[in-house]
Motif scaffolding. Structure first.
Motif, short mmCIF file in Angstrom:
data_model
loop_
_atom_site.label_atom_id
_atom_site.label_comp_id
_atom_site.label_asym_id
_atom_site.label_seq_id
_atom_site.Cartn_x
_atom_site.Cartn_y
_atom_site.Cartn_z
N UNK A 226 -35.59 -61.13 119.63
CA UNK A 226 -37.03 -61.16 119.34
C UNK A 226 -37.45 -62.47 118.67
N UNK A 227 -36.60 -62.96 117.75
CA UNK A 227 -36.93 -64.22 117.08
C UNK A 227 -36.95 -65.40 118.05
N UNK A 228 -36.09 -65.33 119.04
CA UNK A 228 -36.03 -66.45 119.99
C UNK A 228 -37.32 -66.56 120.81
N UNK A 229 -37.87 -65.42 121.17
CA UNK A 229 -39.07 -65.43 122.02
C UNK A 229 -40.36 -65.18 121.24
N UNK A 230 -40.30 -65.11 119.92
CA UNK A 230 -41.48 -64.82 119.12
C UNK A 230 -42.38 -66.05 119.02
N UNK A 231 -43.65 -65.79 118.77
CA UNK A 231 -44.63 -66.87 118.58
C UNK A 231 -44.63 -67.30 117.12
N UNK A 232 -44.56 -68.62 116.87
CA UNK A 232 -44.46 -69.16 115.51
C UNK A 232 -45.84 -69.53 114.98
N UNK A 233 -46.10 -69.16 113.70
CA UNK A 233 -47.35 -69.49 113.03
C UNK A 233 -47.01 -70.10 111.66
N UNK A 234 -47.86 -70.99 111.14
CA UNK A 234 -47.58 -71.59 109.82
C UNK A 234 -47.62 -70.55 108.69
N UNK A 235 -46.70 -70.74 107.72
CA UNK A 235 -46.65 -69.89 106.51
C UNK A 235 -46.76 -70.80 105.30
N UNK A 236 -47.72 -70.53 104.40
CA UNK A 236 -47.97 -71.40 103.26
C UNK A 236 -47.42 -70.77 101.97
N UNK A 284 -41.57 -62.59 103.98
CA UNK A 284 -42.00 -63.26 105.20
C UNK A 284 -40.81 -63.47 106.11
N UNK A 285 -41.02 -63.22 107.42
CA UNK A 285 -39.98 -63.48 108.41
C UNK A 285 -40.05 -64.95 108.81
N UNK A 286 -39.12 -65.73 108.25
CA UNK A 286 -39.10 -67.16 108.55
C UNK A 286 -38.28 -67.44 109.80
N UNK A 287 -38.78 -68.32 110.65
CA UNK A 287 -38.09 -68.70 111.87
C UNK A 287 -37.60 -70.13 111.83
N UNK A 288 -38.39 -71.04 111.22
CA UNK A 288 -38.00 -72.46 111.19
C UNK A 288 -38.85 -73.17 110.15
N UNK A 289 -38.46 -74.44 109.89
CA UNK A 289 -39.24 -75.31 109.01
C UNK A 289 -39.22 -76.73 109.55
N UNK A 290 -40.23 -77.52 109.18
CA UNK A 290 -40.33 -78.92 109.56
C UNK A 290 -40.22 -79.74 108.27
N UNK A 367 -42.94 -84.21 103.24
CA UNK A 367 -43.60 -82.95 103.64
C UNK A 367 -42.55 -81.93 104.01
N UNK A 368 -42.85 -80.63 103.66
CA UNK A 368 -41.99 -79.50 103.99
C UNK A 368 -42.90 -78.36 104.46
N UNK A 369 -42.79 -77.97 105.75
CA UNK A 369 -43.67 -76.96 106.36
C UNK A 369 -42.82 -75.79 106.87
N UNK A 370 -43.32 -74.54 106.65
CA UNK A 370 -42.61 -73.35 107.04
C UNK A 370 -43.38 -72.63 108.15
N UNK A 371 -42.60 -71.96 109.05
CA UNK A 371 -43.18 -71.21 110.18
C UNK A 371 -42.50 -69.86 110.27
N UNK A 372 -43.33 -68.81 110.48
CA UNK A 372 -42.82 -67.46 110.61
C UNK A 372 -43.30 -66.79 111.89
N UNK A 373 -42.96 -65.47 111.97
CA UNK A 373 -43.31 -64.70 113.15
C UNK A 373 -44.79 -64.31 113.10
N UNK A 374 -45.41 -64.32 114.24
CA UNK A 374 -46.82 -63.90 114.31
C UNK A 374 -46.89 -62.39 114.17
N UNK A 375 -47.84 -61.90 113.37
CA UNK A 375 -47.97 -60.46 113.17
C UNK A 375 -48.54 -59.75 114.39
#
Length: 376
Positions: A226-236, A284-290, A367-375
Motif C-alpha cells: 500500500x505504501x508503494x502505491x499510495x499518494x504522497x502529501x506534505x506533512x508539516x 502520521x504515516x510517513x513515506x519519505x522526506x526531502x 531545508x527538511x520536508x516530510x511526506x505522508x500518506x493521503x487520507x
C-alpha cells in the motif's frame, strides 16, 4: 340520203351523240346542253319541189364561226385538273365549250397522287441493352506426356515452365534471398517480436508476486504494498529542536520553506553526534522526506557551509517504539530519502560525517520536508 341531221361528238369523251336535243352523253355522262349554241349541221342539197306558183327563192344564212373561247381565270387555290379528252380524228371536232370548263371546276376529278408513307406509332425512349458476352465453358487442358505435374492441380506441364498453364500456380516454390530482401511490390512479412511478450509476462508475474506476498505475508507486507502505491502529501511538523545551533541559525529555519535560510550546528568540522528533530501533532504515516543540504541549493558558492554526508534517522512512533535507519546523500541538491513508518510522532536527524568539512565551516541543512500518506 337520210334526212337526220348530224350532231357533234361529246366534248369530253368524243362519243357520238344520238340526238340533237340530248342532255347527257351516253358514254361519260357529261352534260351536253350548257348554254351551248345551236348545233351546226352539215347542209345537203335539197330535192327540187314542184310548185304551182311562182318559185320561192330561199337564201341560206351564212354559217357563223364559233367565237374563240377566252381562257378561264386561275383561282388562288389550284383546282384539280381535268384530263384532256383524246383528240378526235373527225375533221369537224370543235374546241371545248364554256360548259366543259365550268364542269371541270365543279366536279372534281381524282388525280394520281403518290401514297404518303405510314407514320409509325410513338415509341418511348429506353436505355439500350448491351449485348451479353457469350460464356464458353472452360476446356480441360490436354496433359503433356512425361511433363512436370502442377503442385496445385496435378496437371502435367512441359519441362521448363515457371507457372502452370491451367491454374497459373508457380511450378517451383519461391525462394527469396535474405541478403537482397523482398522484390518490388511484395508485402513484407509481419515481424514477430517475442521479447515484448516476455517483458509483459515478467511484469505480470512481478505484480502477482507482490500481491500474493502481501496477502500471505500478513499486515506488514500488505502495508508495504500500500505504501508503494499510495499518494504522497506534505506533512508539516509543529515544533523544531536541535542539540546545538549557531547564532541566528535556529532549527525552525530548516522547515520555513526557503532554501536560502538554514540551520547550522555552530561547531566546526564534521559535527558528529549533533542532531535536528521535528515533532508532529498526531501520529502520521510517513513515506519519505526531502533534504536540501548546505546553506543553499548552489553548493559552488565560496562561502558555502559543509553538508551532511552520512546520517541516521531516528523515528519514534505512537507506541513508543524507536526505529533507526542509516542513509548517505550527495553534496548539494535536494534529495529524497524513503522512510515508510506508521504512526510516527517525531523524526531526528543525527549527523555522522560531512562533505567539505573545514575548521572554518560548520555543517548546515537548508531545508527538511516530510511526506505522508493521503487520507483520501
Amino acid at each position: 340520203m337520210s334526212d337526220a341531221p348530224e350532231t357533234r361528238p361529246c366534248p369530253d369523251c368524243a362519243s357520238p351523240v344520238r340526238a340533237a336535243n340530248q342532255s347527257f352523253c351516253d358514254g361519260c355522262g357529261a352534260f351536253l346542253r350548257w348554254d351551248a349554241p345551236a348545233v351546226a349541221t352539215r347542209e345537203e342539197p335539197e330535192a327540187p319541189r314542184a310548185t304551182t306558183g311562182p318559185e320561192e327563192v330561199t337564201t341560206p344564212l351564212p354559217a357563223v364561226a364559233p367565237e374563240p373561247e377566252a381562257p378561264a381565270p386561275e383561282p388562288v387555290r389550284e383546282a384539280p385538273r381535268t384530263p384532256e379528252p383524246p383528240a378526235s380524228d373527225h375533221p369537224s371536232a370543235p374546241a371545248p365549250s364554256p360548259h366543259t370548263v365550268a364542269r371541270s371546276l365543279l366536279v372534281p376529278v381524282p388525280e394520281d397522287r403518290p401514297s404518303e408513307p405510314a407514320v409509325a406509332a410513338p415509341v418511348l425512349p429506353a436505355r439500350p441493352e448491351a449485348a451479353r458476352p457469350a460464356v464458353r465453358a472452360a476446356e480441360a487442358a490436354t496433359p503433356v506426356p512425361g511433363g512436370t505435374p502442377c503442385p496445385a492441380c496435378s496437371l502435367a506441364n512441359a519441362p521448363g515452365r515457371h507457372f502452370c498453364r491451367f491454374c497459373a500456380t508457380p511450378m517451383v516454390p519461391e525462394r527469396l534471398s535474405t541478403a537482397e530482401g523482398p522484390y518490388a511490390g511484395r508485402r513484407p512479412g509481419l515481424a514477430r517480436d517475442r521479447s515484448r511478450w516476455i517483458v509483459r509476462a515478467l511484469i505480470a508475474a512481478g505484480v502477482a508476486a507482490v500481491v500474493v506476498g502481501g496477502v500471505l505475508g500478513g499486515p506488514p507486507a500488505a502495508r508495504a504494498v500500500q505504501d508503494h502505491f499510495a499518494t504522497r502529501v506534505p506533512v508539516h511538523p509543529v515544533s523544531w529542536t536541535a542539540s546545538h545551533s549557531a547564532p541566528n541559525q535556529e532549527p525552525k529555519l530548516a522547515g520555513d520553506g526557503y532554501s536560502n535560510t538554514w540551520w547550522g550546528t555552530g561547531y566546526a568540522g564534521d559535527s558528529e553526534g549533533q542532531y535536528l528533530e521535528a515533532a508532529f501533532a498526531e501520529p502520521t504515516d510517513l513515506l519519505s522526506l526531502l533534504i536540501t543540504p548546505g546553506s543553499s541549493k548552489n553548493t559552488t558558492q565560496a562561502d558555502g557551509q559543509a553538508t551532511p554526508r552520512t546520517f541516521d534517522l531516528v523515528v519514534k512512533d505512537a507506541s513508543g517504539e524507536i526505529r533507526v535507519s542509516h542513509h548517505r546523500i550527495n553534496d548539494g541538491g535536494t534529495q529524497r530519502v524513503d522512510l515508510r513508518v506508521r504512526d510516527a510522532l517525531s523524526v531526528r536527524l543525527v549527523l555522522r560525517t560531512a562533505w567539505r568539512a573545514d575548521p572554518r565551516k560548520q555543517v548546515a541543512v537548508a531545508e527538511l520536508e516530510f511526506f505522508g500518506r493521503s487520507v483520501t
